[in-house]
Write an enzyme that holds these catalytic residues in place. Structure first.
Site, PDB file in Angstrom:
ATOM      1  N   ASP A 206      40.470  13.488  16.423  1.00 40.02           N
ATOM      2  CA  ASP A 206      40.602  13.716  14.976  1.00 40.02           C
ATOM      3  C   ASP A 206      41.943  14.363  14.630  1.00 40.02           C
ATOM      4  OD1 ASP A 206      39.786  13.655  12.362  1.00 40.02           O
ATOM      5  OD2 ASP A 206      38.477  15.402  12.496  1.00 40.02           O
ATOM      6  N   GLY A 207      42.434  14.074  13.427  1.00 42.82           N
ATOM      7  CA  GLY A 207      43.635  14.741  12.927  1.00 42.82           C
ATOM      8  C   GLY A 207      44.855  13.843  12.785  1.00 42.82           C
TER       9      GLY A 207
ATOM     10  N   TRP B 274      48.332  14.843  10.850  1.00 48.06           N
ATOM     11  CA  TRP B 274      49.579  14.799  11.629  1.00 48.06           C
ATOM     12  C   TRP B 274      50.651  14.063  10.805  1.00 48.06           C
ATOM     13  CZ3 TRP B 274      53.062  11.270  13.443  1.00 48.06           C
ATOM     14  CH2 TRP B 274      53.889  11.659  14.493  1.00 48.06           C
TER      15      TRP B 274
ATOM     16  N   ARG C  49      49.383   7.700   6.353  1.00 46.12           N
ATOM     17  CA  ARG C  49      48.332   8.000   7.338  1.00 46.12           C
ATOM     18  C   ARG C  49      48.389   7.059   8.545  1.00 46.12           C
ATOM     19  NH1 ARG C  49      44.163  11.219   5.948  1.00 46.12           N
ATOM     20  NH2 ARG C  49      42.803  10.104   7.385  1.00 46.12           N
TER      21      ARG C  49
ATOM     22  N   HIS D 140      47.885   7.187  12.844  1.00 44.08           N
ATOM     23  CA  HIS D 140      47.010   6.406  13.723  1.00 44.08           C
ATOM     24  C   HIS D 140      47.806   5.743  14.854  1.00 44.08           C
ATOM     25  CE1 HIS D 140      43.726   7.320  11.177  1.00 44.08           C
ATOM     26  NE2 HIS D 140      44.112   6.574  10.163  1.00 44.08           N
TER      27      HIS D 140
ATOM     28  N   SER E  54      34.363   5.268  13.345  1.00 41.26           N
ATOM     29  CA  SER E  54      32.933   5.483  13.125  1.00 41.26           C
ATOM     30  C   SER E  54      32.364   4.482  12.121  1.00 41.26           C
ATOM     31  CB  SER E  54      32.692   6.916  12.627  1.00 41.26           C
ATOM     32  OG  SER E  54      33.045   7.022  11.263  1.00 41.26           O
TER      33      SER E  54
ATOM     34  N   LEU F 103      38.955   4.964  36.698  1.00 45.05           N
ATOM     35  CA  LEU F 103      38.393   5.614  35.506  1.00 45.05           C
ATOM     36  C   LEU F 103      37.509   4.638  34.711  1.00 45.05           C
ATOM     37  CD1 LEU F 103      38.561   8.228  33.636  1.00 45.05           C
ATOM     38  CD2 LEU F 103      40.292   6.969  32.356  1.00 45.05           C
TER      39      LEU F 103
ATOM     40  N   ARG G 139      32.351  19.828  14.108  1.00 40.51           N
ATOM     41  CA  ARG G 139      31.126  19.046  13.882  1.00 40.51           C
ATOM     42  C   ARG G 139      31.219  17.804  14.763  1.00 40.51           C
ATOM     43  NH1 ARG G 139      33.893  19.094   8.807  1.00 40.51           N
ATOM     44  NH2 ARG G 139      35.251  17.280   8.617  1.00 40.51           N
TER      45      ARG G 139
HETATM   46  C1  IPE Z   1      35.298  11.312  13.320  1.00 34.99           C
HETATM   47  O1  IPE Z   1      36.336  11.764  12.529  1.00 34.99           O
HETATM   48  C2  IPE Z   1      35.503   9.869  13.674  1.00 34.99           C
HETATM   49  C3  IPE Z   1      36.613   9.597  14.568  1.00 34.99           C
HETATM   50  C4  IPE Z   1      37.425  10.472  15.101  1.00 34.99           C
HETATM   51  C5  IPE Z   1      36.787   8.220  14.911  1.00 34.99           C
HETATM   52  P1  IPE Z   1      36.248  11.757  10.939  1.00 34.99           P
HETATM   53  O2  IPE Z   1      37.561  12.277  10.471  1.00 34.99           O
HETATM   54  O3  IPE Z   1      35.818  10.436  10.454  1.00 34.99           O
HETATM   55  O4  IPE Z   1      35.082  12.798  10.678  1.00 34.99           O
HETATM   56  P2  IPE Z   1      34.755  13.671   9.390  1.00 34.99           P
HETATM   57  O5  IPE Z   1      34.733  12.730   8.216  1.00 34.99           O
HETATM   58  O6  IPE Z   1      35.839  14.688   9.262  1.00 34.99           O
HETATM   59  O7  IPE Z   1      33.429  14.298   9.691  1.00 34.99           O
HETATM   60  C1  IPE Z   2      40.950  10.379  13.287  1.00 35.94           C
HETATM   61  O1  IPE Z   2      41.921  10.925  12.459  1.00 35.94           O
HETATM   62  C2  IPE Z   2      41.049   8.878  13.380  1.00 35.94           C
HETATM   63  C3  IPE Z   2      39.982   8.134  12.708  1.00 35.94           C
HETATM   64  C4  IPE Z   2      38.943   8.650  12.127  1.00 35.94           C
HETATM   65  C5  IPE Z   2      40.101   6.677  12.692  1.00 35.94           C
HETATM   66  P1  IPE Z   2      41.715  11.052  10.887  1.00 35.94           P
HETATM   67  O2  IPE Z   2      42.238   9.828  10.243  1.00 35.94           O
HETATM   68  O3  IPE Z   2      40.303  11.385  10.578  1.00 35.94           O
HETATM   69  O4  IPE Z   2      42.665  12.270  10.559  1.00 35.94           O
HETATM   70  P2  IPE Z   2      42.407  13.428   9.496  1.00 35.94           P
HETATM   71  O5  IPE Z   2      41.089  14.058   9.838  1.00 35.94           O
HETATM   72  O6  IPE Z   2      42.392  12.798   8.140  1.00 35.94           O
HETATM   73  O7  IPE Z   2      43.552  14.358   9.684  1.00 35.94           O
HETATM   74 MG    MG Z   3      39.333  13.148  10.394  1.00 38.09          MG
END
Ligand code: IPE
Ligand code: IPE
Ligand code: MG
Length: 248
Positions: free
Chosen positions: A27-28, A32, A40, A44, A72, A138, A201
């Site tokens: 996540d993040g 970033w 965004r 990715h 997800s 792996l 979470r």
């Molecule tokens: C969880 O991250 C899903 C993935 C990392 C693929 P999200 O960014 O979608 O989760 P929430 O919405 O913050 O719970």
């Molecule tokens: C996780 O990063 C990647 C996916 C859910 C596909 P995010 O896109 O959720 O990044 P933030 O949480 O918005 O920073």
């Molecule tokens: Mg996220």
């Protein structure tokens, strides 16, 4: 022993118990990119590079199973532009992964719901699985269009169908049989779950399998997660005392 029966390894002069199975909520990526005033999808793309690196790093540390959350069942709520960008990254990643995985003896499995994904992506997923099926290094699982509740519902449907066909009866169902109907069939449960970006979470990731896993949360954003970050997570894991309900 402080944590599960895992392999001991010397890492940078430190003797560490290496978890057998690590699960990661990557996540993040969005934050970033935002910090750099970039769209965004740049985040990715950078996240995809970090994904290549963590496979190599897990392999170096002697981790046997790695399961990552890439997309997800709830991520379809994002803008068309973002979802299209992520799907395009998967297309490239899945194709490039065949050679890379075979060079490092990595076996790749895709978990999640195939239904709802573009047909060409499903074909590339099948191809990657087929082409790496014989590898013994792996064991890498990527969760794409994955939701833990969806996985459980799909498992129940398969069980009902097998029951209708007379293959099983209600009395046959126990925890180990149920686990055989999940996408993670045959894979030991994760010892350690890592979530980056400061969120604490599970966001519908592996609700069945994480029942007794140790959880490690870090503020590091996914694209910045490197070998040192992974070692820090393993160090944290070594401080945990796993009990599995037993008294100590
Ligand atoms: C969880 O991250 C899903 C993935 C990392 C693929 P999200 O960014 O979608 O989760 P929430 O919405 O913050 O719970
Ligand atoms: C996780 O990063 C990647 C996916 C859910 C596909 P995010 O896109 O959720 O990044 P933030 O949480 O918005 O920073
Ligand atoms: Mg996220």
């Amino acid at each position: 022993m402080e944590c599960g029966e895992n392999m001991k390894r010397e890492i940078n002069g430190e003797l560490l118990n290496v978890p057998e199975h690590v699960a990661v909520i990557m996540d993040g990526n969005g934050r970033w990119a935002k910090k750099r005033f970039l769209p965004r999808n740049y985040g990715h793309a950078e996240g995809a590079k970090a994904l290549e690196a963590i496979c190599e790093n897990c392999d170096k540390l002697g981790i046997k199973y790695l399961t990552v959350y890439a997309f997800s069942t709830e991520n379809w709520k994002r803008s068309v532009e973002e979802v299209t960008g992520i799907m395009n990254l998967f297309r490239k990643y899945l194709v490039d992964s065949i050679e890379r995985s075979n060079n490092s003896n990595m076996k790749v499995n895709l978990i999640g719901k195939r239904e709802g994904l573009p047909e060409d992506i499903v074909q590339k997923m099948d191809e990657l699985e087929r082409e790496t099926a014989g590898n013994t290094g792996l064991q890498f699982h990527i969760a794409i269009n994955y939701g833990g509740r969806d996985e459980i519902v799909r498992a129940v449907k398969k069980i009902m169908k097998d029951a209708d066909a007379g293959k099983i009866s209600a009395d046959d169902i126990d925890e180990s049989l149920f686990a055989e109907y999940l996408d993670t069939k045959g894979v030991p449960d994760p010892d350690l779950l890592i979530r980056t970006s400061g969120e604490e979470r599970t966001s519908n990731f592996l609700p069945w399998q994480l029942a007794y896993s140790e959880f490690y949360f870090t503020d590091t954003l996914w694209p910045d997660f490197d070998m040192d970050s992974l070692i820090e997570a393993v160090r944290y894991y070594n401080k945990r005392e796993r009990r599995f309900g037993d008294a100590k």
